[in-house]
Design a protein around this motif. Structure first.
Motif, PDB file in Angstrom:
ATOM      1  N   PHE A  21     -42.471  12.771 -41.936  1.00  0.00           N
ATOM      2  CA  PHE A  21     -43.962  12.299 -41.903  1.00  0.00           C
ATOM      3  C   PHE A  21     -43.982  11.106 -41.689  1.00  0.00           C
ATOM      4  O   PHE A  21     -45.319  10.440 -41.803  1.00  0.00           O
ATOM      5  CB  PHE A  21     -44.149  13.007 -43.113  1.00  0.00           C
ATOM      6  N   TRP A  22     -43.153  10.069 -42.648  1.00  0.00           N
ATOM      7  CA  TRP A  22     -43.577   9.023 -42.979  1.00  0.00           C
ATOM      8  C   TRP A  22     -44.648   7.889 -42.011  1.00  0.00           C
ATOM      9  O   TRP A  22     -45.635   7.021 -42.555  1.00  0.00           O
ATOM     10  CB  TRP A  22     -42.752   8.315 -44.237  1.00  0.00           C
ATOM     11  N   ASP A  23     -43.235   7.888 -41.195  1.00  0.00           N
ATOM     12  CA  ASP A  23     -43.639   7.256 -40.134  1.00  0.00           C
ATOM     13  C   ASP A  23     -43.208   7.576 -38.783  1.00  0.00           C
ATOM     14  O   ASP A  23     -42.908   8.688 -39.502  1.00  0.00           O
ATOM     15  CB  ASP A  23     -43.297   5.890 -40.096  1.00  0.00           C
ATOM     16  N   THR A  24     -43.580   7.342 -37.263  1.00  0.00           N
ATOM     17  CA  THR A  24     -42.383   7.599 -36.635  1.00  0.00           C
ATOM     18  C   THR A  24     -40.847   7.795 -36.556  1.00  0.00           C
ATOM     19  O   THR A  24     -40.568   6.840 -37.464  1.00  0.00           O
ATOM     20  CB  THR A  24     -42.738   6.961 -35.220  1.00  0.00           C
ATOM     21  N   PRO A  25     -40.539   8.997 -36.793  1.00  0.00           N
ATOM     22  CA  PRO A  25     -39.096   8.254 -37.198  1.00  0.00           C
ATOM     23  C   PRO A  25     -38.053   7.467 -37.150  1.00  0.00           C
ATOM     24  O   PRO A  25     -38.023   7.648 -34.880  1.00  0.00           O
ATOM     25  CB  PRO A  25     -38.310  10.650 -36.728  1.00  0.00           C
ATOM     26  N   ARG A  26     -37.889   7.329 -38.179  1.00  0.00           N
ATOM     27  CA  ARG A  26     -36.264   6.089 -37.300  1.00  0.00           C
ATOM     28  C   ARG A  26     -35.447   6.787 -36.663  1.00  0.00           C
ATOM     29  O   ARG A  26     -34.786   7.396 -36.742  1.00  0.00           O
ATOM     30  CB  ARG A  26     -35.392   5.655 -38.180  1.00  0.00           C
ATOM     31  N   GLU A  27     -34.578   5.632 -35.540  1.00  0.00           N
ATOM     32  CA  GLU A  27     -33.400   6.249 -34.347  1.00  0.00           C
ATOM     33  C   GLU A  27     -32.415   5.956 -35.643  1.00  0.00           C
ATOM     34  O   GLU A  27     -31.564   6.987 -35.555  1.00  0.00           O
ATOM     35  CB  GLU A  27     -33.648   5.411 -33.786  1.00  0.00           C
ATOM     36  N   GLU A  28     -32.094   5.929 -36.603  1.00  0.00           N
ATOM     37  CA  GLU A  28     -31.156   5.658 -37.551  1.00  0.00           C
ATOM     38  C   GLU A  28     -30.762   7.162 -38.179  1.00  0.00           C
ATOM     39  O   GLU A  28     -30.394   7.622 -38.415  1.00  0.00           O
ATOM     40  CB  GLU A  28     -31.302   4.295 -38.639  1.00  0.00           C
ATOM     41  N   PHE A  29     -32.666   7.447 -38.243  1.00  0.00           N
ATOM     42  CA  PHE A  29     -32.321   8.404 -39.278  1.00  0.00           C
ATOM     43  C   PHE A  29     -32.005   9.083 -37.801  1.00  0.00           C
ATOM     44  O   PHE A  29     -31.243  11.193 -38.279  1.00  0.00           O
ATOM     45  CB  PHE A  29     -33.594   9.206 -39.526  1.00  0.00           C
ATOM     46  N   ILE A  30     -32.858   9.777 -36.947  1.00  0.00           N
ATOM     47  CA  ILE A  30     -32.186  11.014 -35.616  1.00  0.00           C
ATOM     48  C   ILE A  30     -30.783  10.665 -35.429  1.00  0.00           C
ATOM     49  O   ILE A  30     -29.673  11.509 -35.697  1.00  0.00           O
ATOM     50  CB  ILE A  30     -32.956  10.078 -34.117  1.00  0.00           C
ATOM     51  N   GLU A  31     -30.130   9.312 -35.217  1.00  0.00           N
ATOM     52  CA  GLU A  31     -28.505   9.450 -35.211  1.00  0.00           C
ATOM     53  C   GLU A  31     -27.892  10.537 -36.194  1.00  0.00           C
ATOM     54  O   GLU A  31     -26.573  11.217 -35.942  1.00  0.00           O
ATOM     55  CB  GLU A  31     -28.616   8.070 -35.305  1.00  0.00           C
ATOM     56  N   LYS A  32     -28.093   9.938 -37.030  1.00  0.00           N
ATOM     57  CA  LYS A  32     -27.794  10.833 -38.407  1.00  0.00           C
ATOM     58  C   LYS A  32     -27.925  12.612 -38.279  1.00  0.00           C
ATOM     59  O   LYS A  32     -26.685  13.772 -38.499  1.00  0.00           O
ATOM     60  CB  LYS A  32     -28.512  10.646 -39.638  1.00  0.00           C
ATOM     61  N   LEU A  34     -27.981  14.270 -34.982  1.00  0.00           N
ATOM     62  CA  LEU A  34     -27.578  14.888 -34.690  1.00  0.00           C
ATOM     63  C   LEU A  34     -26.098  14.434 -34.705  1.00  0.00           C
ATOM     64  O   LEU A  34     -24.961  14.837 -33.881  1.00  0.00           O
ATOM     65  CB  LEU A  34     -27.702  13.626 -32.644  1.00  0.00           C
ATOM     66  N   ALA A  35     -25.750  13.629 -35.088  1.00  0.00           N
ATOM     67  CA  ALA A  35     -24.232  13.666 -35.865  1.00  0.00           C
ATOM     68  C   ALA A  35     -23.688  14.117 -36.983  1.00  0.00           C
ATOM     69  O   ALA A  35     -22.675  14.423 -37.249  1.00  0.00           O
ATOM     70  CB  ALA A  35     -24.215  11.399 -36.598  1.00  0.00           C
ATOM     71  N   GLY A  36     -24.483  15.298 -37.322  1.00  0.00           N
ATOM     72  CA  GLY A  36     -24.243  16.358 -38.159  1.00  0.00           C
ATOM     73  C   GLY A  36     -24.265  15.679 -40.274  1.00  0.00           C
ATOM     74  O   GLY A  36     -23.597  16.549 -40.411  1.00  0.00           O
ATOM     75  N   ASP A  37     -25.265  14.974 -39.920  1.00  0.00           N
ATOM     76  CA  ASP A  37     -24.379  13.998 -41.548  1.00  0.00           C
ATOM     77  C   ASP A  37     -25.655  14.497 -42.747  1.00  0.00           C
ATOM     78  O   ASP A  37     -25.583  14.573 -43.130  1.00  0.00           O
ATOM     79  CB  ASP A  37     -24.545  12.176 -41.549  1.00  0.00           C
ATOM     80  N   LEU A  56     -34.430  22.830 -37.842  1.00  0.00           N
ATOM     81  CA  LEU A  56     -33.367  21.601 -37.772  1.00  0.00           C
ATOM     82  C   LEU A  56     -32.775  22.071 -36.697  1.00  0.00           C
ATOM     83  O   LEU A  56     -32.574  21.214 -36.029  1.00  0.00           O
ATOM     84  CB  LEU A  56     -33.450  21.426 -38.982  1.00  0.00           C
ATOM     85  N   ARG A  57     -31.892  23.507 -37.085  1.00  0.00           N
ATOM     86  CA  ARG A  57     -30.559  23.545 -36.017  1.00  0.00           C
ATOM     87  C   ARG A  57     -31.185  23.231 -34.852  1.00  0.00           C
ATOM     88  O   ARG A  57     -30.148  23.568 -34.054  1.00  0.00           O
ATOM     89  CB  ARG A  57     -30.624  25.033 -36.704  1.00  0.00           C
ATOM     90  N   SER A  58     -32.469  23.873 -34.162  1.00  0.00           N
ATOM     91  CA  SER A  58     -32.824  24.441 -33.626  1.00  0.00           C
ATOM     92  C   SER A  58     -33.219  23.011 -32.394  1.00  0.00           C
ATOM     93  O   SER A  58     -32.004  22.505 -31.651  1.00  0.00           O
ATOM     94  CB  SER A  58     -33.934  24.959 -32.676  1.00  0.00           C
ATOM     95  N   PHE A  59     -33.244  21.938 -33.732  1.00  0.00           N
ATOM     96  CA  PHE A  59     -33.872  20.444 -32.775  1.00  0.00           C
ATOM     97  C   PHE A  59     -32.507  19.901 -32.367  1.00  0.00           C
ATOM     98  O   PHE A  59     -32.049  19.146 -32.032  1.00  0.00           O
ATOM     99  CB  PHE A  59     -34.187  19.240 -33.602  1.00  0.00           C
ATOM    100  N   ILE A  60     -31.302  20.064 -33.530  1.00  0.00           N
ATOM    101  CA  ILE A  60     -29.458  19.669 -33.229  1.00  0.00           C
ATOM    102  C   ILE A  60     -29.194  19.902 -32.117  1.00  0.00           C
ATOM    103  O   ILE A  60     -29.149  19.347 -31.574  1.00  0.00           O
ATOM    104  CB  ILE A  60     -28.915  19.528 -34.832  1.00  0.00           C
ATOM    105  N   ASP A  61     -29.663  21.654 -31.862  1.00  0.00           N
ATOM    106  CA  ASP A  61     -28.778  22.071 -30.801  1.00  0.00           C
ATOM    107  C   ASP A  61     -29.174  21.791 -29.658  1.00  0.00           C
ATOM    108  O   ASP A  61     -28.423  20.546 -28.453  1.00  0.00           O
ATOM    109  CB  ASP A  61     -28.584  23.296 -30.765  1.00  0.00           C
ATOM    110  N   ASP A  62     -31.042  21.216 -29.844  1.00  0.00           N
ATOM    111  CA  ASP A  62     -31.031  21.048 -28.460  1.00  0.00           C
ATOM    112  C   ASP A  62     -30.998  19.365 -27.672  1.00  0.00           C
ATOM    113  O   ASP A  62     -30.904  18.952 -26.809  1.00  0.00           O
ATOM    114  CB  ASP A  62     -32.255  21.515 -28.473  1.00  0.00           C
TER     115      ASP A  62
END
Length: 210
Positions: A21-32, A34-37, A56-62
Protein backbone atom coordinates in the motif's frame (compact mmCIF):
# COMPACT_ATOMS: atom_id res chain seq x y z
CA UNK A 1 7.26 -21.27 18.36
CA UNK A 2 9.47 -19.18 20.69
CA UNK A 3 9.23 -15.46 21.34
CA UNK A 4 11.75 -14.56 18.64
CA UNK A 5 9.78 -16.54 16.06
CA UNK A 6 6.56 -14.82 17.09
CA UNK A 7 8.12 -11.37 16.78
CA UNK A 8 9.59 -12.26 13.39
CA UNK A 9 6.17 -13.43 12.19
CA UNK A 10 4.47 -10.28 13.49
CA UNK A 11 6.96 -8.02 11.76
CA UNK A 12 6.68 -9.92 8.49
CA UNK A 13 2.91 -9.62 8.63
CA UNK A 14 3.16 -5.85 9.09
CA UNK A 15 5.73 -5.54 6.30
CA UNK A 16 3.46 -7.11 3.68
CA UNK A 17 0.63 -4.50 3.62
CA UNK A 18 3.18 -1.70 4.08
CA UNK A 19 4.96 -2.86 0.93
CA UNK A 20 1.74 -3.21 -1.06
CA UNK A 21 0.00 0.00 0.00
CA UNK A 22 2.87 2.43 0.48
CA UNK A 23 3.17 3.13 -3.24
CA UNK A 24 2.86 1.22 -6.48
CA UNK A 25 4.34 -2.22 -5.68
CA UNK A 26 8.03 -2.37 -6.57
CA UNK A 27 9.40 -4.75 -9.20
CA UNK A 28 11.84 -6.17 -6.64
CA UNK A 29 8.96 -6.98 -4.29
CA UNK A 30 6.96 -8.68 -7.06
CA UNK A 31 10.02 -10.69 -8.07
CA UNK A 32 10.41 -11.84 -4.47
CA UNK A 33 6.77 -12.89 -4.29
CA UNK A 34 6.84 -14.81 -7.57
CA UNK A 35 10.10 -16.53 -6.59
CA UNK A 36 8.39 -17.97 -3.52
CA UNK A 37 10.60 -16.02 -1.10
CA UNK A 38 7.64 -14.93 1.03
CA UNK A 39 6.59 -17.48 3.63
CA UNK A 40 2.84 -18.09 3.69
CA UNK A 41 1.70 -19.66 7.00
CA UNK A 42 -0.05 -22.98 6.80
CA UNK A 43 -1.83 -22.63 10.14
CA UNK A 44 -5.03 -20.58 10.33
CA UNK A 45 -4.85 -17.64 12.72
CA UNK A 46 -8.10 -15.85 11.94
CA UNK A 47 -10.53 -15.73 9.04
CA UNK A 48 -9.27 -12.48 7.54
CA UNK A 49 -5.63 -13.56 7.55
CA UNK A 50 -6.58 -16.90 6.01
CA UNK A 51 -8.51 -15.12 3.25
CA UNK A 52 -5.60 -12.77 2.67
CA UNK A 53 -3.14 -15.62 2.27
CA UNK A 54 -5.54 -17.35 -0.12
CA UNK A 55 -5.57 -14.27 -2.34
CA UNK A 56 -1.78 -14.10 -2.15
CA UNK A 57 -1.47 -17.70 -3.30
CA UNK A 58 -3.84 -16.94 -6.17
CA UNK A 59 -1.76 -13.94 -7.18
CA UNK A 60 1.44 -16.01 -7.17
CA UNK A 61 -0.15 -18.90 -9.07
CA UNK A 62 -1.73 -16.62 -11.70
CA UNK A 63 1.56 -14.84 -12.45
CA UNK A 64 3.93 -17.79 -12.25
CA UNK A 65 6.67 -17.44 -14.86
CA UNK A 66 5.73 -13.87 -15.83
CA UNK A 67 8.14 -10.94 -16.02
CA UNK A 68 8.03 -9.15 -12.64
CA UNK A 69 8.47 -5.80 -14.37
CA UNK A 70 5.39 -6.36 -16.52
CA UNK A 71 3.37 -7.48 -13.49
CA UNK A 72 4.52 -4.41 -11.57
CA UNK A 73 3.46 -2.17 -14.47
CA UNK A 74 -0.03 -3.68 -14.47
CA UNK A 75 -0.29 -3.29 -10.71
CA UNK A 76 0.78 0.34 -10.96
CA UNK A 77 -2.19 1.08 -13.16
CA UNK A 78 -4.63 -0.56 -10.77
CA UNK A 79 -2.99 1.08 -7.76
CA UNK A 80 -3.39 4.49 -9.37
CA UNK A 81 -7.03 3.83 -10.25
CA UNK A 82 -7.86 2.61 -6.76
CA UNK A 83 -5.91 4.97 -4.52
CA UNK A 84 -4.36 7.87 -6.40
CA UNK A 85 -6.50 8.91 -9.36
CA UNK A 86 -8.79 11.93 -9.14
CA UNK A 87 -11.69 10.85 -6.92
CA UNK A 88 -10.28 7.38 -6.24
CA UNK A 89 -12.83 4.76 -5.17
CA UNK A 90 -10.78 3.75 -2.11
CA UNK A 91 -9.15 6.19 0.30
CA UNK A 92 -6.71 4.41 2.64
CA UNK A 93 -6.82 7.12 5.31
CA UNK A 94 -8.19 6.71 8.81
CA UNK A 95 -9.85 10.13 8.85
CA UNK A 96 -11.94 9.24 5.79
CA UNK A 97 -13.71 6.57 7.85
CA UNK A 98 -14.13 8.52 11.06
CA UNK A 99 -17.46 10.18 11.89
CA UNK A 100 -15.90 12.80 14.16
CA UNK A 101 -13.63 14.50 11.63
CA UNK A 102 -13.29 15.31 7.95
CA UNK A 103 -10.80 13.59 5.67
CA UNK A 104 -7.35 14.91 6.58
CA UNK A 105 -9.01 17.19 9.13
CA UNK A 106 -8.68 17.49 12.91
CA UNK A 107 -8.31 13.73 13.30
CA UNK A 108 -4.78 13.99 11.93
CA UNK A 109 -3.72 15.79 15.09
CA UNK A 110 -4.98 12.88 17.18
CA UNK A 111 -3.02 10.38 15.11
CA UNK A 112 0.10 12.51 15.39
CA UNK A 113 -0.43 12.86 19.14
CA UNK A 114 -0.34 9.06 19.45
CA UNK A 115 2.95 9.00 17.59
CA UNK A 116 4.41 11.77 19.73
CA UNK A 117 3.31 10.11 22.99
CA UNK A 118 5.30 7.03 22.04
CA UNK A 119 8.30 9.05 20.85
CA UNK A 120 7.97 8.10 17.18
CA UNK A 121 8.69 10.49 14.35
CA UNK A 122 7.48 9.69 10.87
CA UNK A 123 10.47 9.05 8.59
CA UNK A 124 11.11 11.82 6.09
CA UNK A 125 10.74 9.47 3.14
CA UNK A 126 7.07 9.03 4.05
CA UNK A 127 5.36 11.83 2.12
CA UNK A 128 1.78 10.76 2.86
CA UNK A 129 -0.33 12.17 5.70
CA UNK A 130 -0.03 10.71 9.18
CA UNK A 131 -3.30 8.76 8.91
CA UNK A 132 -2.33 6.96 5.69
CA UNK A 133 -2.51 3.18 6.05
CA UNK A 134 1.19 2.53 5.46
CA UNK A 135 2.24 5.25 7.91
CA UNK A 136 0.01 3.87 10.66
CA UNK A 137 1.39 0.39 9.97
CA UNK A 138 4.96 1.73 10.06
CA UNK A 139 4.23 3.05 13.54
CA UNK A 140 2.79 -0.32 14.53
CA UNK A 141 5.95 -2.00 13.25
CA UNK A 142 8.10 0.34 15.33
CA UNK A 143 6.05 -0.41 18.45
CA UNK A 144 6.43 -4.17 17.90
CA UNK A 145 10.19 -3.71 17.56
CA UNK A 146 10.22 -1.85 20.89
CA UNK A 147 8.34 -4.75 22.47
CA UNK A 148 10.88 -7.19 21.05
CA UNK A 149 13.61 -5.14 22.73
CA UNK A 150 11.88 -5.58 26.09
CA UNK A 151 10.24 -2.16 26.39
CA UNK A 152 7.05 -3.14 28.21
CA UNK A 153 5.51 0.32 27.88
CA UNK A 154 5.29 -0.33 24.13
CA UNK A 155 2.38 -2.69 24.76
CA UNK A 156 0.49 0.23 26.25
CA UNK A 157 1.26 2.40 23.22
CA UNK A 158 -0.06 -0.32 20.96
CA UNK A 159 -3.19 -0.81 23.09
CA UNK A 160 -4.05 2.88 22.78
CA UNK A 161 -3.28 3.00 19.06
CA UNK A 162 -5.38 -0.05 18.30
CA UNK A 163 -8.34 1.20 20.32
CA UNK A 164 -8.24 4.81 19.15
CA UNK A 165 -7.20 4.29 15.55
CA UNK A 166 -6.66 1.01 13.68
CA UNK A 167 -9.59 -0.98 15.08
CA UNK A 168 -12.02 1.77 14.15
CA UNK A 169 -11.51 1.70 10.38
CA UNK A 170 -9.93 -1.57 9.27
CA UNK A 171 -13.19 -3.32 8.36
CA UNK A 172 -14.72 -0.35 6.52
CA UNK A 173 -11.56 0.08 4.48
CA UNK A 174 -11.49 -3.62 3.64
CA UNK A 175 -15.13 -3.53 2.57
CA UNK A 176 -14.41 -0.63 0.20
CA UNK A 177 -11.43 -2.48 -1.23
CA UNK A 178 -13.41 -5.67 -1.82
CA UNK A 179 -16.15 -3.68 -3.56
CA UNK A 180 -13.75 -1.92 -5.92
CA UNK A 181 -11.09 -4.36 -7.08
CA UNK A 182 -10.57 -7.96 -8.11
CA UNK A 183 -6.78 -7.69 -7.99
CA UNK A 184 -5.58 -10.49 -5.72
CA UNK A 185 -2.48 -8.71 -4.44
CA UNK A 186 -4.44 -5.71 -3.17
CA UNK A 187 -7.14 -7.94 -1.73
CA UNK A 188 -4.45 -10.03 -0.05
CA UNK A 189 -2.94 -6.94 1.54
CA UNK A 190 -6.35 -5.63 2.62
CA UNK A 191 -7.34 -8.85 4.32
CA UNK A 192 -3.90 -9.25 5.91
CA UNK A 193 -4.15 -5.68 7.23
CA UNK A 194 -7.53 -6.33 8.83
CA UNK A 195 -6.53 -9.76 10.12
CA UNK A 196 -3.26 -8.46 11.50
CA UNK A 197 -5.03 -5.75 13.49
CA UNK A 198 -7.44 -8.35 14.89
CA UNK A 199 -4.52 -10.63 15.80
CA UNK A 200 -2.59 -7.80 17.46
CA UNK A 201 -5.70 -6.79 19.41
CA UNK A 202 -6.01 -10.28 20.86
CA UNK A 203 -2.29 -10.57 21.57
CA UNK A 204 -1.96 -7.19 23.28
CA UNK A 205 -5.10 -7.85 25.33
CA UNK A 206 -3.08 -10.51 27.13
CA UNK A 207 -0.56 -7.85 28.15
CA UNK A 208 -2.75 -4.76 28.57
CA UNK A 209 -6.48 -5.34 29.13
CA UNK A 210 -8.94 -3.12 27.23
Amino acid sequence: MNDDDIYTARLELVDFPIEVFWDTPREEFIEKLLAGDVLIPEKDVNEQLTTGFRHLRSFIDDHEGEDPAAVADDLAGEYTRLFAAPRPPVLPHETYYRDDTDLLGEGLAEVEASYAAAGWKRPEEYPEESDFIAVELAFLRWVIERQQQGQEEAFGYERVFLDNHLLGWKDAFLADLVDNTEEDLFLAAGYVFAGLVEFEDELVAQMVPN
